[in-house]
Design a protein around this motif. Structure first.
Motif, mmCIF file in Angstrom:
data_model
loop_
_atom_site.group_PDB
_atom_site.id
_atom_site.type_symbol
_atom_site.label_atom_id
_atom_site.label_comp_id
_atom_site.label_asym_id
_atom_site.label_seq_id
_atom_site.Cartn_x
_atom_site.Cartn_y
_atom_site.Cartn_z
ATOM 1 N N LYS A 190 -3.406 -5.373 -3.373
ATOM 2 C CA LYS A 190 -3.199 -4.405 -2.305
ATOM 3 C C LYS A 190 -4.432 -4.297 -1.424
ATOM 4 O O LYS A 190 -5.557 -4.567 -1.854
ATOM 5 C CB LYS A 190 -2.893 -3.014 -2.879
ATOM 6 C CG LYS A 190 -1.652 -2.937 -3.741
ATOM 7 C CD LYS A 190 -1.480 -1.532 -4.276
ATOM 8 C CE LYS A 190 -0.254 -1.418 -5.168
ATOM 9 N NZ LYS A 190 -0.093 -0.061 -5.730
ATOM 10 N N GLU B 169 -9.833 -1.329 5.373
ATOM 11 C CA GLU B 169 -9.106 -1.437 4.105
ATOM 12 C C GLU B 169 -9.913 -2.290 3.126
ATOM 13 O O GLU B 169 -10.568 -3.261 3.516
ATOM 14 C CB GLU B 169 -7.734 -2.069 4.333
ATOM 15 C CG GLU B 169 -6.835 -1.224 5.249
ATOM 16 C CD GLU B 169 -5.602 -1.976 5.683
ATOM 17 O OE1 GLU B 169 -4.493 -1.557 5.311
ATOM 18 O OE2 GLU B 169 -5.771 -2.987 6.397
ATOM 19 N N THR C 82 0.845 -1.195 0.000
ATOM 20 C CA THR C 82 0.000 0.000 0.000
ATOM 21 C C THR C 82 0.880 1.245 0.000
ATOM 22 O O THR C 82 1.780 1.376 0.836
ATOM 23 C CB THR C 82 -0.895 0.024 1.249
ATOM 24 O OG1 THR C 82 -1.655 -1.181 1.286
ATOM 25 C CG2 THR C 82 -1.839 1.210 1.215
ATOM 26 N N MET D 103 -6.233 -1.303 0.179
ATOM 27 C CA MET D 103 -6.285 0.153 0.100
ATOM 28 C C MET D 103 -7.184 0.695 1.221
ATOM 29 O O MET D 103 -8.290 0.184 1.441
ATOM 30 C CB MET D 103 -6.828 0.601 -1.259
ATOM 31 C CG MET D 103 -5.973 0.155 -2.433
ATOM 32 S SD MET D 103 -4.285 0.822 -2.345
ATOM 33 C CE MET D 103 -4.615 2.567 -2.566
#
Length: 456
Positions: free
Chosen positions: A104, A98, A36, A106
């Motif tokens: 990833k 997240e 991230t 995010m």
């Protein structure tokens, strides 16, 4: 094994170097793609007060030391746990949400409502949840843990040694949340400062209103008595000689009133110095002298008392900053005591001289008719009350201006905003580190083999 043998071995096994570099580059690429991104969020404020022009500040500048204690105190205030606790509570910073985006995670801000269904526990906990086909990861921290984490990440410092500008910065995976955190922190900081100033001004106003009420009543009584006496005895204009004597007496009486007022203020100051503590805390000194070093020392002492009160809002009396400030207050109180004794001696001498002058002119005025002399005394007493009343009105207006101004302690020069560039992961640094590690791994294997051969 010498250098030539190492070079020959490396060339012979160059395929392993290529394979090692390729593997490390692949690992580095995976790290770059799956990490991230972190960005820097920063803000800047400028303090509206400074102590660099004070006598102590000038002495410290001559000695080459920093005189800007105000900025250092405000840096400590901005990093206090109490302020950060309010920020964490208001923005729910102990919840980190997240969203899964390819490789990833995010950050999501503002946070969705479903995140708050998980109660903070005594230790960090991670929950995963799928909502409308989107995978979320909710990390819940205890409040005190998140406060410590935010205080470690937040960097607060002065722009330069003598600058009144303070910068706040943080490197974070969630820049939008950090922008809101810094903006709220500055807002709470200014609100706390306004509350402190308003509290002091309101206490001062209450004292002034009480004195105004007393002096107003005395002035009304004096004016009524003088008018009744004048009407009853039909007093006309006083001749020129009596007026001249009376002007001299009034002049000396005014000076004597100023001296007596100074002595009363000194008496009150002595009483305050005899009880320097209230609830084991240094008390502020309330004494108003028109000019002089004593007034300057009292103002500086009261500023340090205010600083101590602000420090104790975010720390305890065992803090080294508070103990150092207590020692400074003891020294200042000693200097104020010495200055008050010198001022009292000077005022007593002045009072004796003025008393002698008043007696001399009073003896001359005693030859005037009794009625006129009584009227002049009444008039003089009324004028004295008027001057006291006007002085209190002036001080009340000044204090009302302080209440109305509501000037905040710090002006926001730059609101919190994130940087355009990603701080980490950095493509160039990641790639370079991957290549270097890929080249060093085969060399490390060679050294281990040589070391093993020498042992055997």
């Amino acid at each position: 094994m010498n250098i030539k043998e190492i070079i020959r071995w490396c060339w012979t096994n160059r395929l392993w170097f290529v394979i090692s570099v390729a593997l490390c580059v692949i690992v580095g690429a995976f790290y770059f793609v799956s990490s991230t991104p972190k960005r820097k969020v920063s803000a800047a404020i400028m303090l509206r007060t400074t102590d660099r022009d004070s006598q102590q500040g000038q002495m410290m500048n001559i000695m080459g030391e920093t005189a800007n204690k105000q900025a250092l105190d405000e840096v400590r205030t901005l990093t206090s746990r109490d302020l950060m606790r309010q920020v964490v509570d208001s923005l729910h910073l102990n919840y980190i949400v997240e969203e899964r985006h390819h490789l990833k995670w995010m950050p999501v801000y503002p946070m969705p409502e479903f995140a708050f269904q998980y109660e903070p526990n005594f230790k960090k906990k991670v929950y995963k949840q799928v909502v409308d086909g989107t995978k979320y990861r909710i990390t819940v921290f205890p409040q005190e843990v998140m406060i410590d984490l935010m205080l470690r990440q937040l960097k607060v410092e002065r722009l330069s040694r003598e600058s009144q500008v303070i910068t706040l910065s943080i490197i974070t995976k969630n820049p939008h949340q950090s922008e809101a955190m810094i903006d709220l922190l500055l807002s709470l900081y200014n609100e706390a400062s306004l509350k402190d100033k308003s509290s002091v001004a309101m206490q001062t106003q209450a004292f002034l209103d009480e004195r105004l009420s007393v002096v107003r009543a005395e002035l009304n009584d004096a004016e009524s008595t003088m008018e009744i006496y004048k009407s009853t005895h039909q007093i006309t204009n006083i001749d020129q000689t009596a007026s001249e004597y009376q002007r001299q007496i009034e002049n000396y009486q005014q000076q004597l009133a100023d001296v007596n007022l100074t002595l009363r203020v000194l008496d009150d100051l002595d009483t305050q110095l005899q009880t320097p503590y209230i609830n084991n805390a240094p008390r502020a000194l309330y004494a108003d002298f028109k000019s002089g070093n004593l007034n300057t020392m009292i103002n500086e002492y009261n500023r340090n008392v205010d600083k101590r009160i602000q420090l104790l809002e975010s720390t305890t009396e065992s803090n080294p900053l508070v103990q150092t400030l207590d020692q400074s207050l003891m020294v200042q109180r000693t200097h104020i005591t010495i200055g008050a004794k010198e001022a009292r001696t000077s005022a007593q001498t002045r009072k004796e001289h003025l008393t002698e002058q008043i007696k001399e002119y009073a003896s001359r005025l005693a030859q005037l008719p009794e009625q006129e002399r009584t009227y002049l005394e009444m008039k003089r007493n009324t004028q004295t009350k008027e001057e006291q009343y006007l002085y209190l009105i002036e001080k009340s207006e000044e204090n009302n201006l302080v209440l109305a101004s509501s000037a905040i302690s710090a002006k926001v020069l730059e609101r919190a905003q994130m940087s355009a560039d990603v701080v980490s992961p950095n493509l160039i640094r990641t790639g370079l580190a991957s290549v270097i590690i890929g080249l060093l791994l085969p060399l490390l294997v060679l050294l281990l083999l040589c070391f093993r051969k020498e042992i055997l």
